[in-house]
Structure formats: C-alpha cells, structure tokens
Motif scaffolding. Structure first.
Motif, PDB file in Angstrom:
ATOM      1  N   LEU A   1      13.675   5.986  -0.371  1.00 35.13           N
ATOM      2  CA  LEU A   1      13.435   6.958   0.907  1.00 35.13           C
ATOM      3  C   LEU A   1      12.980   8.127   0.056  1.00 35.13           C
ATOM      4  O   LEU A   1      12.726   8.897  -0.611  1.00 35.13           O
ATOM      5  N   ASP A   2      10.656   8.052   0.412  1.00 38.20           N
ATOM      6  CA  ASP A   2      10.573   9.647  -0.310  1.00 38.20           C
ATOM      7  C   ASP A   2       9.869  10.522   1.273  1.00 38.20           C
ATOM      8  O   ASP A   2       8.891  10.663   1.827  1.00 38.20           O
TER       9      ASP A   2
ATOM     10  N   ALA B   1      16.905  -2.933   4.625  1.00 39.67           N
ATOM     11  CA  ALA B   1      17.580  -1.837   5.171  1.00 39.67           C
ATOM     12  C   ALA B   1      16.146  -0.837   5.153  1.00 39.67           C
ATOM     13  O   ALA B   1      16.392   0.171   5.514  1.00 39.67           O
ATOM     14  N   LEU B   2      16.056  -0.871   3.836  1.00 34.30           N
ATOM     15  CA  LEU B   2      14.819   0.248   3.286  1.00 34.30           C
ATOM     16  C   LEU B   2      13.803   0.126   4.182  1.00 34.30           C
ATOM     17  O   LEU B   2      13.252   1.438   4.674  1.00 34.30           O
TER      18      LEU B   2
ATOM     19  N   VAL C   1       0.629  -1.642   0.081  1.00 35.24           N
ATOM     20  CA  VAL C   1       0.356   0.224  -0.205  1.00 35.24           C
ATOM     21  C   VAL C   1       0.902   1.352  -0.427  1.00 35.24           C
ATOM     22  O   VAL C   1       1.060   1.230   0.668  1.00 35.24           O
ATOM     23  N   GLY C   2       0.791   1.901  -1.102  1.00 43.69           N
ATOM     24  CA  GLY C   2       1.904   3.022  -1.341  1.00 43.69           C
ATOM     25  C   GLY C   2       1.210   3.851   0.079  1.00 43.69           C
ATOM     26  O   GLY C   2       0.373   4.470   0.519  1.00 43.69           O
ATOM     27  N   GLY C   3       2.576   4.433   0.382  1.00 45.09           N
ATOM     28  CA  GLY C   3       2.625   5.862   1.141  1.00 45.09           C
ATOM     29  C   GLY C   3       2.535   5.198   2.862  1.00 45.09           C
ATOM     30  O   GLY C   3       3.006   6.570   3.472  1.00 45.09           O
TER      31      GLY C   3
ATOM     32  N   PRO D   1       8.297   6.936   4.016  1.00 46.10           N
ATOM     33  CA  PRO D   1       7.608   5.527   3.300  1.00 46.10           C
ATOM     34  C   PRO D   1       8.791   6.155   1.482  1.00 46.10           C
ATOM     35  O   PRO D   1       9.092   6.363   1.685  1.00 46.10           O
ATOM     36  N   VAL D   2       9.023   4.184   1.525  1.00 43.82           N
ATOM     37  CA  VAL D   2       9.775   4.077   0.296  1.00 43.82           C
ATOM     38  C   VAL D   2       9.301   4.578  -1.037  1.00 43.82           C
ATOM     39  O   VAL D   2       7.253   4.297  -0.638  1.00 43.82           O
ATOM     40  N   ARG D   3       9.398   5.647  -2.149  1.00 40.47           N
ATOM     41  CA  ARG D   3       8.735   5.782  -3.024  1.00 40.47           C
ATOM     42  C   ARG D   3       7.884   4.349  -3.801  1.00 40.47           C
ATOM     43  O   ARG D   3       8.621   3.550  -3.812  1.00 40.47           O
ATOM     44  N   GLU D   4       6.649   5.228  -4.031  1.00 39.63           N
ATOM     45  CA  GLU D   4       5.639   4.045  -4.330  1.00 39.63           C
ATOM     46  C   GLU D   4       5.940   3.995  -5.717  1.00 39.63           C
ATOM     47  O   GLU D   4       7.155   4.603  -6.499  1.00 39.63           O
TER      48      GLU D   4
END
Length: 400
Positions: free
Chosen positions: A392-393, A315-316, A229-231, A326-329
């Motif tokens: 990462l965003d 690690a991310l 799930v994004g974000g 969050p990690v980039r979508e």
C-alpha cells in the motif's frame, strides 16, 4: 401380454424412479419428474470381444485434429481427438453456436468433412424430444457411432440456473470432454474452461471476444483484464495461474460501514468461502477493522479465479479500500494466505514474474523466498501484515 414398464425421470438431474414424486429425491426440485417409457429391448446379440489384461493393452497416441481456433485447441489439450465425444455447455446467447460454427468452417477449409445436425431423437421412445430419456439415448448412440467410426463428435447443451450442464448427470459421464462456456451476453468477453477432459488438462483457459465478425481469440488476456487506474483505493492486480497460462487480473474491493448485525461478504468471481477466510485473517492478524463493514469483491472482466495464489491480491484490495490507501502503482501481487497470517509460496512463481515483466510492471509483492527476475522489483513478505505495508502507498491514503 407383459405390462409395459413405466418409469419417472427428473428433467433436472436425471433421477429415475418407478413411481412419481412431487419433489425429486435427487436434486430437490419440485414438479420435474415426468413419465417415460423405456425403449424396447433388441434381441440381436452383440459381438463379444476377448478380455484383455491391462499389461496387454496397447496405448496409441492419436493425432489431434486442429479446430482452427487456437483458444479452443488450447482448452482441448492441443486439438480434438478422433473418435472423441465433446460436450459444450453454456447459457443461452453466450456464443456456443458461434464458436462451434467458426470451428466447423475452419475444419472444412482444411479439407475435412463436417456435418451439422440440429436435433436428434429416437422414435422408439415415447417421450418428447429433449426429455431425459431422449437425451440419454441419443448421447449413447452418438457415442457408439463415434467410437466405431472414429468420427469426432461435439454435443451442445444449455446450463441450469445453478450453472450445471442441463440434462441427466449420466450425460457428463458418457462424454470424453466437458467444456463450459462462460460470460455475460451483455459483455464482450467470454471464457472457455474444461470441466472434464480425458485427453488433456482441466486447468486450461481460453478467452474470446465477441465482435461484429464473430468470436475472436484473445491471445494476451492479461493486457485486457489487468488494466488498472493508478491512485484508486480498492484496486489491486493479481497474477493468477490458469493451467499453463499466467493471467493478470484486476481485483476490485469496496468496504462500507453497515448497521446490520451480520455484515455482508459478497464475492463475484471469487469463492465466497475463500473471501470469508481472507476477511477473518485480515481482521485478526493484519489489524484491518472489518467487523462492522460490508465487504464486496469483484474480479474485473467477469473472470472467475479459484486458485489460492490470488489470495494476497484480494487481501491487498480489501485493505486498500478499508484504509483508503491505494496499492502502489504498477505493482502486482500473488501468494497464498494461511490462517495464521503467514504467506505461502505460489506455484510456478517464475512464470508469474515473467508475465508481470512482460506487461511492464515495476514491482511484485510476493511471499518470502520468491526469486527475483530481471529488473522486476520483488517485495518479499513473510506475513500478511508485512505484505500490506509493502504493497500500500500509505503516503496517498485518506486515513494517513
């Protein structure tokens, strides 16, 4: 009259001794040694065969028998080999009998004869059916029958509380192939792995789903296990490689403050020692403060990954949870992490990129030197710190 020799065997590991021990010297379990009387020796002489040099042995490629279950054939290396002995282990209720009955039905529909036997034991042994001596004797006789008649034979066993196949250790040495059927009985998906395979690779993986009609193969497990799930901070997509099959897996991480003198590092589906190393590298080389925090990591879907190519995604996920960013979508990651904080290339990167592109991802964070493929954006990084910055965003982080 000669005195009958009596030995004591461990029901957990198969260790045998002439006298009884309260604690097994082999595995350390208590109260597991039971008395057994070995079978009488047979006086009939066996037919001797001439000794051959290795250069004189003719190797023939046997035609494999398809089980009718593509995922099972994949793990076996293309099908079951005639005259082979296969051991399938797994927890009670995981679906071992369902899997093999499905394969037997498919083999029978193909015109081959199949026989199902529930329990085997030898009346020549004084021990009860299921004991170490009975398991060893029955497996030895089935092995001889399989090799002499060319009949493929499959044995079914349970696992111990440590996850190993129950019964004497010699049983795993006798058979040609050991398959491990893993999964939670309360979840729908199951994973089949080859622990030992004399006729194929031990790196292949089969994925099944338990439905109302029985076990069905999952031809595209990345679509099932790689959904995110994004974000959401603490979630990353890893592109792991199991044998010849690339898999997209969701890695979930949770980082929480702790008052304990020794913060916890809890891993589900990841090697705990590998997790401890990744946390140490994150703290030392990426400046992610984890010294006073508990770290929990989970691989969604109950899948276990052991290959180092999933280090970067783990690690991310941890860095994302620690920083609240969050990690980039629509971005995956793969790469091995060294103790110096540098990233090492992962094996078969082209196949991993192909799997990411097939599922419609936009970008991949990978070690420097990873070639680009198609329209997929490859964010190359030489160090873990650079990879975190690219993956990462930060604009959507809580701590930004």
């Amino acid at each position: 009259m000669a005195k009958v020799a009596v030995q004591h065997a461990c029901t957990e590991c198969g260790y045998a001794a002439a006298r009884w021990f309260g604690r097994c010297p082999g595995c350390g379990a208590f109260g597991t040694l039971v008395e057994e009387i070995p079978p009488p020796a047979h006086g009939a002489a066996r037919e001797t065969r001439p000794i051959l040099r290795l250069v004189d042995v003719t190797a023939e490629e046997a035609e494999r028998i398809s089980t009718g279950v593509p995922e099972l054939d994949r793990v076996l290396g293309g099908g079951i080999v005639p005259a082979s002995l296969v051991l399938v282990g797994g927890e009670p209720g995981v679906g071992k009998s369902t899997l093999l009955l499905t394969a037997l039905a498919a083999v029978s529909r193909g015109g081959r004869r199949a026989l199902l036997v529930q329990t085997l034991f030898s009346s020549e042994l004084g021990s009860a059916p299921g004991s170490v001596a009975q398991v060893r004797e029955a497996a030895g006789r089935l092995l001889r029958v399989a090799k002499e008649t060319g009949v493929a034979t499959v044995l079914v066993g349970h696992v111990t509380k440590d996850g190993a196949v129950a019964g004497p250790r010699v049983l795993e040495h006798l058979v040609d192939c050991v398959l491990q059927f893993e999964g939670d009985r309360y979840h729908a998906h199951r994973v089949l792995r080859a622990v030992k395979n004399r006729f194929g690779s031990t790196n292949e993986l089969g994925v099944f789903e338990m439905t109302g009609q029985g076990l069905t193969g999952v031809p595209d497990p990345s679509e099932v296990f790689g959904r995110t799930v994004g974000g959401e901070p603490g979630a990353a997509v890893a592109c792991a490689l199991e044998g010849t099959r690339p898999l997209l897996l969701e890695i979930q991480a949770l980082v929480t403050p702790t008052d304990l003198a020794m913060p916890r590092r809890v891993a589900t589906g990841v090697d705990p020692k590998r997790l401890a190393m990744i946390v140490a590298v994150l703290s030392r080389h990426a400046r992610v403060a984890l010294g006073t925090a508990d770290v929990f990591v989970n691989v969604a879907g109950g899948v276990r990954i052991d290959e180092p190519g999933a280090d970067l995604a783990v690690a991310l996920a941890i860095a994302s949870a620690a920083r609240g960013a969050p990690v980039r979508e629509r971005t995956a990651a793969f790469g091995e992490i060294g103790l110096t904080g540098r990233l090492r290339p992962a094996a078969q990167s082209e196949r991993r990129l192909e799997e990411c592109g097939k599922l419609g991802l936009d970008g991949v964070v990978a070690p420097a030197g990873t070639p680009a493929r198609g329209k997929l954006r490859v964010e190359q990084a030489e160090t873990l710190k650079q990879a975190i910055g690219a993956g990462l965003d930060a604009a959507r982080g809580e701590d930004s």
